[in-house]
Design a protein around this motif. Structure first.
Motif, PDB file in Angstrom:
ATOM      1  N   MET A 163       1.009  -1.314   0.076  1.00 45.53           N
ATOM      2  CA  MET A 163      -0.005   0.043   0.057  1.00 45.53           C
ATOM      3  C   MET A 163       1.291   1.306  -0.050  1.00 45.53           C
ATOM      4  O   MET A 163       0.180   2.249  -0.489  1.00 45.53           O
ATOM      5  N   ILE A 164       2.125   1.171   0.996  1.00 45.09           N
ATOM      6  CA  ILE A 164       3.044   2.306   0.338  1.00 45.09           C
ATOM      7  C   ILE A 164       3.322   2.495  -0.969  1.00 45.09           C
ATOM      8  O   ILE A 164       3.781   3.740  -1.256  1.00 45.09           O
ATOM      9  N   VAL A 165       3.578   1.331  -1.096  1.00 39.28           N
ATOM     10  CA  VAL A 165       4.322   1.769  -2.795  1.00 39.28           C
ATOM     11  C   VAL A 165       3.396   2.484  -3.582  1.00 39.28           C
ATOM     12  O   VAL A 165       3.017   3.044  -4.461  1.00 39.28           O
ATOM     13  N   ALA A 166       1.949   1.607  -3.481  1.00 40.59           N
ATOM     14  CA  ALA A 166       0.981   2.087  -4.577  1.00 40.59           C
ATOM     15  C   ALA A 166       0.492   3.230  -4.164  1.00 40.59           C
ATOM     16  O   ALA A 166      -0.214   4.438  -5.007  1.00 40.59           O
ATOM     17  N   GLY A 167       0.508   3.649  -2.676  1.00 35.13           N
ATOM     18  CA  GLY A 167      -0.309   4.825  -2.408  1.00 35.13           C
ATOM     19  C   GLY A 167       0.884   5.714  -2.471  1.00 35.13           C
ATOM     20  O   GLY A 167      -0.131   6.692  -2.582  1.00 35.13           O
ATOM     21  N   SER A 168       2.006   5.537  -2.151  1.00 34.36           N
ATOM     22  CA  SER A 168       2.918   7.043  -2.725  1.00 34.36           C
ATOM     23  C   SER A 168       3.322   6.871  -4.570  1.00 34.36           C
ATOM     24  O   SER A 168       3.507   7.999  -4.374  1.00 34.36           O
ATOM     25  N   MET A 169       3.191   6.244  -5.620  1.00 33.58           N
ATOM     26  CA  MET A 169       2.529   6.433  -6.931  1.00 33.58           C
ATOM     27  C   MET A 169       1.637   7.247  -7.287  1.00 33.58           C
ATOM     28  O   MET A 169       1.750   8.332  -7.636  1.00 33.58           O
ATOM     29  N   ILE A 170       0.505   6.364  -6.598  1.00 34.58           N
ATOM     30  CA  ILE A 170      -0.824   7.287  -7.130  1.00 34.58           C
ATOM     31  C   ILE A 170      -0.994   9.276  -6.373  1.00 34.58           C
ATOM     32  O   ILE A 170      -1.654   8.851  -5.467  1.00 34.58           O
ATOM     33  N   GLY A 171      -1.196  10.011  -7.130  1.00 29.47           N
ATOM     34  CA  GLY A 171      -0.861  11.595  -6.360  1.00 29.47           C
ATOM     35  C   GLY A 171      -2.146  11.859  -7.497  1.00 29.47           C
ATOM     36  O   GLY A 171      -2.924  11.316  -7.894  1.00 29.47           O
ATOM     37  N   SER A 172      -1.488  12.821  -8.302  1.00 32.68           N
ATOM     38  CA  SER A 172      -2.619  13.488  -9.340  1.00 32.68           C
ATOM     39  C   SER A 172      -2.355  13.215 -10.721  1.00 32.68           C
ATOM     40  O   SER A 172      -3.593  13.803 -11.658  1.00 32.68           O
ATOM     41  N   GLY A 173      -1.420  13.514 -11.247  1.00 35.82           N
ATOM     42  CA  GLY A 173      -0.617  12.449 -12.066  1.00 35.82           C
ATOM     43  C   GLY A 173      -2.050  11.709 -13.414  1.00 35.82           C
ATOM     44  O   GLY A 173      -2.144  12.716 -13.971  1.00 35.82           O
ATOM     45  N   ILE A 174      -2.190  10.807 -12.931  1.00 39.28           N
ATOM     46  CA  ILE A 174      -3.103  10.525 -13.848  1.00 39.28           C
ATOM     47  C   ILE A 174      -4.438  10.888 -14.403  1.00 39.28           C
ATOM     48  O   ILE A 174      -4.637  10.929 -14.946  1.00 39.28           O
TER      49      ILE A 174
END
Length: 473
Positions: free
Chosen positions: A19-30
């Motif tokens: 969850m730290i990996v995925a959560g840190s990746m997904i911000g507003s960019g997508i």
């Protein structure tokens, strides 16, 4: 609860680490950057290729980091890998760039994204001229920037109380945003996909064009194709970055030799699949020009309006607020562990190397909070992040090259996990990373030299820190 040799409590399991990996990746960019990518490449096929290339690079790097994390399951992650592969100076230059811009700038950018989308519900937070509080020189200060700082301070405070609070926020918000994004994709395909839009977007899908405006379209030919891809990938790489944050908190992960590598693979795979599917959904719902020229580049808002009607704007605003809040929690939690390890090495502020009664580096957390807050006020975090895309990828390439170096230099170290596809996949990543950096130097020099200058400022700072450390011994 037992502690490891550094005093950290290993309380995070495989699910928490993923969850730290995925959560840190997904911000507003997508939700945003596909507009700029589409303007650069001008076709559906190349839009998907850019995301697939980014996904391939991210997955390859994550799988390669698995070997390093198994060898050195210590707090500090990439900083430690660079020190072991090269020397303390190289590691410090990474740590300095990380503290001055990479992590703190990302925290600021994600914090302001939260406030901007909160502006849909509270107009005073919109960053328009009528909402300017005051001006300092060239800087305009908005209420949204202060809300961003409040969020950063709040999350920093939560994380000073121990890793359990940060873990709970991270897992809750990451699961919520993964389900929300998946739901948006499914509803997009089911409720708003139009065959005529999809077919039109995929007509002439491999003819690359630079879309300057709806009437000004320039074909991209020859070697300029590679420049257009590199320029496009600045946005997609930023959207996929921060996957390595889990390596910084190795001291707080149960069975780190196994779980860090596995969480890197699972987290990056989940996010890569969702990102590609999201862009395919955009292409099934919106004509290419509507993606390229979405108002304020908010492609997801335009898509959501097609799916849900007028309420779609608010659906996306809530999704981005959830996404950025969870993202910043992961960034804040992980970043301070790098400064802690630097301080333990005598090359950062001494207080950053101390743990509080909750077994977390409280001083380092607050130092990170101050720099990120200042970057929020400066309004220049976006420019800084563009500048350091070049540096971020250089450090990734150097770290992955470290796998080759350590296989020769330290063959005796236990490697519970070996880089997948070694030596081919790590070598391909290095070639792609170097190509990306060279193309940016040629086609987007304004994205390269400022970041390089910021990094090189670290050289005299390193020697000052070493000399000061010797004097205090």
């Amino acid at each position: 609860m037992s502690t490891n040799s550094n005093g950290f409590k290993p309380t995070l399991g495989l699910f928490d680490a993923t969850m730290i990996v995925a959560g840190s990746m997904i911000g507003s960019g997508i939700f945003i950057v596909s507009a700029d990518i589409t303007r650069n490449v001008g076709s559906a096929g190349w839009l998907i290729v850019v995301w697939l290339l980014t996904g391939f690079m991210t997955l390859t790097a994550a799988l390669s980091y698995g070997e390093l994390s198994g060898m050195f399951p210590k707090a500090g992650g990439q900083y430690v890998y660079l020190k072991e592969s090269y020397n303390p100076l190289t590691a410090f230059l990474y740590g300095w760039s990380f503290f001055s811009v990479i992590q703190t700038g990302t925290i600021a950018a994600v914090g302001v994204a939260f406030s901007k989308f909160a502006g849909y519900f509270f107009p005073v937070l919109e960053m328009t001229d009528e909402n300017i509080l005051f001006t300092v020189g060239a800087f305009k200060i908005y209420p949204a920037q202060f809300l961003s700082i409040v969020i950063i301070v709040f999350l920093t405070y939560i994380n000073t109380k121990g890793v359990k609070g940060g873990k709970a926020i991270q897992s809750t918000f990451t699961v919520t945003k993964l389900l929300s994004l998946f739901g948006l994709i499914v509803f997009g395909f089911l409720l708003a996909a139009k065959r005529e839009v999809w077919n039109a977007n995929w007509t002439d899908a491999w003819s690359m064009k630079n879309i300057i405006s709806t009437t000004d379209i320039t074909p991209v030919l020859g070697v300029a194709v590679f420049g257009a891809i590199a320029a496009s990938m600045v946005g997609s790489i930023f959207s996929s970055d921060a996957w390595n944050n889990v390596t910084f908190i190795a001291g707080e992960i149960k069975n780190p030799k196994k779980n860090i590598g596995l969480s890197l693979f699972l987290g990056t795979l989940i996010v890569t699949v969702i990102y590609v599917l999201a862009n395919l959904m955009y292409l099934s719902v919106l004509p290419l020009n509507d993606i390229a020229f979405a108002p304020s580049d908010r492609v997801a808002v335009s898509a959501s309006n097609m799916i849900f009607g007028n309420i779609g704007t608010y659906v996306i605003a809530v999704m981005i607020m959830i996404s950025t809040f969870g993202c910043n929690n992961g960034l804040i939690l992980a970043g301070a562990r790098v400064y802690y390890t630097m301080a333990q090495d005598g090359v950062f502020f001494k207080n950053a190397g101390k743990l509080n009664k909750n077994a977390v580096p409280e001083w380092a957390l607050w130092a990170q909070c101050v720099v990120a807050s200042l970057l929020c006020l400066s309004g220049k975090y976006g420019d800084l992040l563009d500048m350091v895309s070049f540096i971020v990828v250089i450090f990734y390439v150097l770290t992955i090259a470290g796998i080759f170096i350590l296989r020769k230099k330290r063959p005796e170290i236990e490697r519970p996990y070996k880089a997948f596809g070694y030596p081919v996949l790590p070598a391909i990543y290095m070639l792609m990373g170097i190509s990306f950096c060279v193309l940016l130097i040629i086609y987007k020099p304004n994205f390269t030299w400022p970041g390089l200058i910021i990094t090189l400022i670290g050289i005299p700072l390193y020697y000052l820190a070493v000399n000061n450390s010797k004097k205090t011994e």
